[in-house]
Scaffold this motif. Structure first.
Motif, PDB file in Angstrom:
ATOM      1  N   LEU A 202       0.835  -1.183   0.000  1.00 14.15           N
ATOM      2  CA  LEU A 202       0.000   0.000   0.000  1.00 14.15           C
ATOM      3  C   LEU A 202       0.877   1.241   0.000  1.00 14.15           C
ATOM      4  N   VAL A 203       0.413   2.279  -0.655  1.00 17.95           N
ATOM      5  CA  VAL A 203       1.185   3.512  -0.749  1.00 17.95           C
ATOM      6  C   VAL A 203       1.394   4.123   0.634  1.00 17.95           C
ATOM      7  N   CYS A 204       0.447   3.951   1.521  1.00 17.00           N
ATOM      8  CA  CYS A 204       0.545   4.561   2.842  1.00 17.00           C
ATOM      9  C   CYS A 204       1.436   3.763   3.796  1.00 17.00           C
ATOM     10  N   ASP A 205       1.831   2.542   3.430  1.00 17.96           N
ATOM     11  CA  ASP A 205       2.688   1.735   4.295  1.00 17.96           C
ATOM     12  C   ASP A 205       4.094   2.331   4.345  1.00 17.96           C
ATOM     13  N   ASP A 206       4.663   2.349   5.540  1.00 18.19           N
ATOM     14  CA  ASP A 206       6.024   2.831   5.711  1.00 18.19           C
ATOM     15  C   ASP A 206       6.979   1.691   5.403  1.00 18.19           C
ATOM     16  N   VAL A 207       7.859   1.896   4.463  1.00 15.58           N
ATOM     17  CA  VAL A 207       8.848   0.884   4.096  1.00 15.58           C
ATOM     18  C   VAL A 207       9.869   0.809   5.228  1.00 15.58           C
ATOM     19  N   PRO A 208      10.180  -0.387   5.726  1.00 11.57           N
ATOM     20  CA  PRO A 208      11.160  -0.497   6.808  1.00 11.57           C
ATOM     21  C   PRO A 208      12.550  -0.076   6.347  1.00 11.57           C
ATOM     22  N   HIS A 209      13.307   0.469   7.273  1.00 13.79           N
ATOM     23  CA  HIS A 209      14.645   0.974   6.980  1.00 13.79           C
ATOM     24  C   HIS A 209      15.673   0.297   7.876  1.00 13.79           C
ATOM     25  N   ASP A 210      16.896   0.229   7.376  1.00 11.47           N
ATOM     26  CA  ASP A 210      18.030  -0.269   8.138  1.00 11.47           C
ATOM     27  C   ASP A 210      18.967   0.893   8.418  1.00 11.47           C
ATOM     28  N   VAL A 211      19.602   0.869   9.574  1.00 12.45           N
ATOM     29  CA  VAL A 211      20.632   1.844   9.915  1.00 12.45           C
ATOM     30  C   VAL A 211      21.966   1.126   9.813  1.00 12.45           C
ATOM     31  N   VAL A 212      22.824   1.620   8.929  1.00 11.99           N
ATOM     32  CA  VAL A 212      24.107   0.975   8.670  1.00 11.99           C
ATOM     33  C   VAL A 212      25.240   1.904   9.097  1.00 11.99           C
TER      34      VAL A 212
ATOM     35  N   GLN B  79      33.427  -3.504  13.362  1.00 10.05           N
ATOM     36  CA  GLN B  79      33.309  -4.384  12.194  1.00 10.05           C
ATOM     37  C   GLN B  79      32.355  -3.749  11.186  1.00 10.05           C
ATOM     38  N   VAL B  80      32.833  -2.738  10.505  1.00 11.26           N
ATOM     39  CA  VAL B  80      31.989  -1.995   9.573  1.00 11.26           C
ATOM     40  C   VAL B  80      32.175  -2.519   8.155  1.00 11.26           C
ATOM     41  N   PRO B  81      31.214  -2.403   7.290  1.00  5.66           N
ATOM     42  CA  PRO B  81      29.897  -1.828   7.564  1.00  5.66           C
ATOM     43  C   PRO B  81      29.063  -2.782   8.399  1.00  5.66           C
ATOM     44  N   ALA B  82      28.330  -2.222   9.348  1.00  4.74           N
ATOM     45  CA  ALA B  82      27.528  -3.027  10.265  1.00  4.74           C
ATOM     46  C   ALA B  82      26.109  -2.491  10.317  1.00  4.74           C
ATOM     47  N   ARG B  83      25.155  -3.403  10.252  1.00  2.00           N
ATOM     48  CA  ARG B  83      23.753  -3.010  10.373  1.00  2.00           C
ATOM     49  C   ARG B  83      23.439  -2.894  11.862  1.00  2.00           C
ATOM     50  N   VAL B  84      23.157  -1.672  12.308  1.00  2.00           N
ATOM     51  CA  VAL B  84      22.895  -1.415  13.716  1.00  2.00           C
ATOM     52  C   VAL B  84      21.427  -1.675  14.043  1.00  2.00           C
ATOM     53  N   LEU B  85      20.537  -1.168  13.218  1.00  2.00           N
ATOM     54  CA  LEU B  85      19.103  -1.389  13.394  1.00  2.00           C
ATOM     55  C   LEU B  85      18.542  -1.976  12.113  1.00  2.00           C
ATOM     56  N   ASP B  86      17.565  -2.841  12.260  1.00  2.00           N
ATOM     57  CA  ASP B  86      17.021  -3.559  11.116  1.00  2.00           C
ATOM     58  C   ASP B  86      15.501  -3.433  11.096  1.00  2.00           C
ATOM     59  N   GLY B  87      14.961  -2.920   9.997  1.00  2.00           N
ATOM     60  CA  GLY B  87      13.516  -2.877   9.807  1.00  2.00           C
ATOM     61  C   GLY B  87      12.781  -1.904  10.707  1.00  2.00           C
ATOM     62  N   VAL B  88      13.334  -0.724  10.900  1.00  2.00           N
ATOM     63  CA  VAL B  88      12.687   0.276  11.745  1.00  2.00           C
ATOM     64  C   VAL B  88      12.015   1.344  10.882  1.00  2.00           C
ATOM     65  N   PRO B  89      11.050   2.081  11.449  1.00  2.00           N
ATOM     66  CA  PRO B  89      10.428   3.172  10.697  1.00  2.00           C
ATOM     67  C   PRO B  89      11.443   4.274  10.376  1.00  2.00           C
TER      68      PRO B  89
ATOM     69  N   ARG C  32      19.195   2.912   4.938  1.00  2.00           N
ATOM     70  CA  ARG C  32      18.930   2.171   3.701  1.00  2.00           C
ATOM     71  C   ARG C  32      17.523   1.589   3.780  1.00  2.00           C
ATOM     72  N   ALA C  33      16.733   1.873   2.761  1.00  2.00           N
ATOM     73  CA  ALA C  33      15.392   1.290   2.703  1.00  2.00           C
ATOM     74  C   ALA C  33      15.524  -0.179   2.366  1.00  2.00           C
ATOM     75  N   GLN C  34      14.746  -1.005   3.056  1.00  2.00           N
ATOM     76  CA  GLN C  34      14.776  -2.431   2.745  1.00  2.00           C
ATOM     77  C   GLN C  34      14.085  -2.645   1.405  1.00  2.00           C
ATOM     78  N   PRO C  35      14.590  -3.569   0.620  1.00  2.00           N
ATOM     79  CA  PRO C  35      13.955  -3.828  -0.682  1.00  2.00           C
ATOM     80  C   PRO C  35      12.558  -4.386  -0.496  1.00  2.00           C
ATOM     81  N   GLU C  36      11.711  -4.066  -1.452  1.00  2.00           N
ATOM     82  CA  GLU C  36      10.355  -4.596  -1.422  1.00  2.00           C
ATOM     83  C   GLU C  36      10.394  -6.098  -1.657  1.00  2.00           C
ATOM     84  N   PRO C  37       9.500  -6.834  -1.011  1.00  2.00           N
ATOM     85  CA  PRO C  37       9.501  -8.286  -1.230  1.00  2.00           C
ATOM     86  C   PRO C  37       9.149  -8.605  -2.688  1.00  2.00           C
ATOM     87  N   GLY C  38       9.728  -9.680  -3.181  1.00  2.00           N
ATOM     88  CA  GLY C  38       9.473 -10.085  -4.561  1.00  2.00           C
ATOM     89  C   GLY C  38       8.042 -10.549  -4.733  1.00  2.00           C
ATOM     90  N   PHE C  39       7.501 -10.258  -5.859  1.00  2.00           N
ATOM     91  CA  PHE C  39       6.138 -10.675  -6.161  1.00  2.00           C
ATOM     92  C   PHE C  39       6.180 -11.973  -6.947  1.00  2.00           C
TER      93      PHE C  39
END
Length: 88
Positions: free
Chosen positions: A7-17, A49-59, A80-87
């Motif tokens: 949905l357009v209104c859904d917030d895409v999860p983001h990662d903090v790297v 140990q960089v690059p390191a993902r600190v947070l995963d899937g947050v708004p 970094r925006a998480q990629p959309e799931p494959g259809f």
């Protein structure tokens, strides 16, 4: 058959790297500890140990706040925006 849609209104999860901890590694480790809840030792290992993902899937708002906290202590980090799931 299963249908997937975003949905357009859904917030895409983001990662903090964390890209570079800079010269103040212990300060960065303390921020990582505050963000993740990890022990100080694990936070320091993650910060070195960089690059390191600190947070995963947050708004996006949480990710931007985390980036600001990491940059305040001299680290280089990015959202970094998480990629959309494959259809199917």
């Amino acid at each position: 058959m299963t249908e997937y849609f975003l949905l357009v209104c859904d917030d895409v999860p983001h990662d903090v790297v964390l890209v570079d901890p800079g010269t103040r590694v212990l300060d960065v480790a303390q921020v990582v500890r505050r963000l993740t809840g990890l022990s100080l030792w694990h936070s320091k290992v993650l910060a070195t140990q960089v690059p390191a993902r600190v947070l995963d899937g947050v708004p996006q708002e949480v990710a931007e706040a985390a980036i600001a906290a990491l940059r305040d202590v001299g680290a280089q980090a990015e959202v970094r925006a998480q990629p959309e799931p494959g259809f199917p």
